[in-house]
Design a protein around this motif. Structure first.
Motif, PDB file in Angstrom:
ATOM      1  N   ARG A 175       1.034  -9.679   0.095  1.00 43.35           N
ATOM      2  CA  ARG A 175       0.897  -8.474  -0.735  1.00 43.35           C
ATOM      3  C   ARG A 175       1.307  -7.236   0.058  1.00 43.35           C
ATOM      4  O   ARG A 175       1.203  -7.225   1.276  1.00 43.35           O
ATOM      5  N   TYR A 176       1.743  -6.226  -0.633  1.00 44.88           N
ATOM      6  CA  TYR A 176       2.041  -4.882  -0.114  1.00 44.88           C
ATOM      7  C   TYR A 176       3.341  -4.763   0.698  1.00 44.88           C
ATOM      8  O   TYR A 176       3.611  -3.722   1.274  1.00 44.88           O
ATOM      9  N   ARG A 177       4.154  -5.831   0.751  1.00 40.67           N
ATOM     10  CA  ARG A 177       5.410  -5.756   1.510  1.00 40.67           C
ATOM     11  C   ARG A 177       6.321  -4.646   1.004  1.00 40.67           C
ATOM     12  O   ARG A 177       7.086  -4.064   1.760  1.00 40.67           O
ATOM     13  N   ASP A 178       6.263  -4.392  -0.302  1.00 40.96           N
ATOM     14  CA  ASP A 178       7.227  -3.470  -0.913  1.00 40.96           C
ATOM     15  C   ASP A 178       6.848  -2.001  -0.781  1.00 40.96           C
ATOM     16  O   ASP A 178       7.599  -1.141  -1.239  1.00 40.96           O
ATOM     17  N   LEU A 179       5.720  -1.695  -0.206  1.00 35.16           N
ATOM     18  CA  LEU A 179       5.374  -0.276  -0.040  1.00 35.16           C
ATOM     19  C   LEU A 179       6.431   0.382   0.852  1.00 35.16           C
ATOM     20  O   LEU A 179       6.804  -0.178   1.885  1.00 35.16           O
ATOM     21  N   PRO A 180       6.916   1.560   0.476  1.00 36.53           N
ATOM     22  CA  PRO A 180       7.990   2.175   1.279  1.00 36.53           C
ATOM     23  C   PRO A 180       7.518   2.727   2.620  1.00 36.53           C
ATOM     24  O   PRO A 180       8.284   2.785   3.577  1.00 36.53           O
ATOM     25  N   ASP A 181       6.243   3.117   2.689  1.00 39.54           N
ATOM     26  CA  ASP A 181       5.690   3.669   3.938  1.00 39.54           C
ATOM     27  C   ASP A 181       4.921   2.586   4.690  1.00 39.54           C
ATOM     28  O   ASP A 181       4.590   1.539   4.131  1.00 39.54           O
ATOM     29  N   ILE A 182       4.602   2.872   5.943  1.00 41.13           N
ATOM     30  CA  ILE A 182       3.704   1.985   6.687  1.00 41.13           C
ATOM     31  C   ILE A 182       2.320   2.605   6.615  1.00 41.13           C
ATOM     32  O   ILE A 182       2.123   3.775   6.991  1.00 41.13           O
ATOM     33  N   VAL A 183       1.368   1.830   6.095  1.00 41.14           N
ATOM     34  CA  VAL A 183       0.020   2.353   5.857  1.00 41.14           C
ATOM     35  C   VAL A 183      -1.008   1.429   6.512  1.00 41.14           C
ATOM     36  O   VAL A 183      -0.701   0.292   6.858  1.00 41.14           O
ATOM     37  N   VAL A 184      -2.226   1.959   6.664  1.00 45.07           N
ATOM     38  CA  VAL A 184      -3.299   1.177   7.287  1.00 45.07           C
ATOM     39  C   VAL A 184      -4.084   0.455   6.205  1.00 45.07           C
ATOM     40  O   VAL A 184      -4.568   1.096   5.258  1.00 45.07           O
ATOM     41  N   TYR A 185      -4.193  -0.872   6.338  1.00 44.60           N
ATOM     42  CA  TYR A 185      -4.949  -1.640   5.348  1.00 44.60           C
ATOM     43  C   TYR A 185      -6.446  -1.477   5.580  1.00 44.60           C
ATOM     44  O   TYR A 185      -6.931  -1.681   6.688  1.00 44.60           O
ATOM     45  N   GLU A 186      -7.153  -1.107   4.511  1.00 43.73           N
ATOM     46  CA  GLU A 186      -8.611  -1.052   4.581  1.00 43.73           C
ATOM     47  C   GLU A 186      -9.155  -1.654   3.298  1.00 43.73           C
ATOM     48  O   GLU A 186      -8.825  -1.202   2.198  1.00 43.73           O
ATOM     49  N   GLN A 187      -9.978  -2.687   3.496  1.00 43.87           N
ATOM     50  CA  GLN A 187     -10.494  -3.411   2.337  1.00 43.87           C
ATOM     51  C   GLN A 187     -11.301  -2.500   1.415  1.00 43.87           C
ATOM     52  O   GLN A 187     -11.239  -2.633   0.194  1.00 43.87           O
ATOM     53  N   GLU A 188     -12.030  -1.555   2.027  1.00 46.01           N
ATOM     54  CA  GLU A 188     -12.869  -0.670   1.227  1.00 46.01           C
ATOM     55  C   GLU A 188     -12.022   0.196   0.281  1.00 46.01           C
ATOM     56  O   GLU A 188     -12.383   0.424  -0.877  1.00 46.01           O
TER      57      GLU A 188
END
Ligand code: IMP
Length: 201
Positions: A175-188
């Motif tokens: 999941r989330y491969r297509d996001l254009p930016d690099i972001v920090v994954y947080e479950q919350e």
């Protein structure tokens, strides 16, 4: 007369994860890396190898930035389950990529992120074992504080702290491969977003 067909790009809303590197910063840094890489390469064209799937978008930038229209070969190296490193690296060279492509060549390994260092160490050994003259690594990201294996990464885009990142090719269980930016994954953040029902509006 036939009616014109208009395709509308629909962007699926995603949780408001914290942006670490915006798309434009990734592009800018990638082209700096291309220039650095180019100045280190010899006269012979290198063998470009991308570590799939995560490195695809970054590898496309490296490939298109280097002159000569070089092909990019695919290697799969699996070492992660979810957000955890398993400690073992399974290497698969994909269809049409054989030992003859690396023998006596300079191999440029294109990676999305170097974390414990196990993947790059295993791949370097693998390609040297197949007869590569030299293996050079270019990675968009590196988490130096997570190293378990000391590895040389000749070209690094950005060093980051110990956080799990997604986007620009990087995933969490696909999941989330297509996001254009690099972001920090947080479950919350993800849970709050799901609770808000924003994904379905
Ligand atoms: P290493 O073998 O621990 O260096 O892991 C390298 C691989 O782990 C990368 O190619 C990624 O597939 C995955 N990985 C490590 N950290 C992250 C992360 O923060 N987000 C997404 N994938 C990661």
């Amino acid at each position: 007369m036939r009616p014109a067909i208009t395709l509308l790009a629909v962007s699926v809303p995603s949780p408001p994860f914290r942006v670490l590197f915006a798309h434009v910063d990734i592009l800018r840094r990638s082209y700096e890396l291309v220039r650095a890489l180019q100045s280190c390469l010899g006269a012979e064209p290198p063998c470009l190898v991308q570590v799939i799937q995560g490195a695809r978008p970054f590898a496309r930038l490296i490939q298109s930035g280097l002159s000569g229209g070089l092909p990019v070969h695919d290697v799969r190296a699996k070492s992660y389950e979810g957000t955890e490193s398993t400690g073992e690296v399974q290497i698969t060279m994909m269809a049409g990529f054989g030992a003859d492509a690396v023998k006596d060549r300079e191999v440029v390994l294109i990676e999305d992120i170097v974390d414990t260092g196990r993947t790059i160490a295993a791949l370097r050994e693998h390609f040297l074992g197949l007869g590569a003259r030299h293996v050079r690594v270019v990675s968009l990201l590196s988490k130096p504080s997570r190293r378990v294996v000391e590895v040389e990464v000749e070209h690094v885009g950005f060093e980051i702290p110990d956080e799990f990142v997604i986007g620009f090719g990087m995933d969490l269980n696909e999941r989330y491969r297509d996001l254009p930016d690099i972001v920090v994954y947080e479950q919350e953040v993800e849970r709050a977003f799901a609770r808000s029902g924003a994904a379905c509006r």
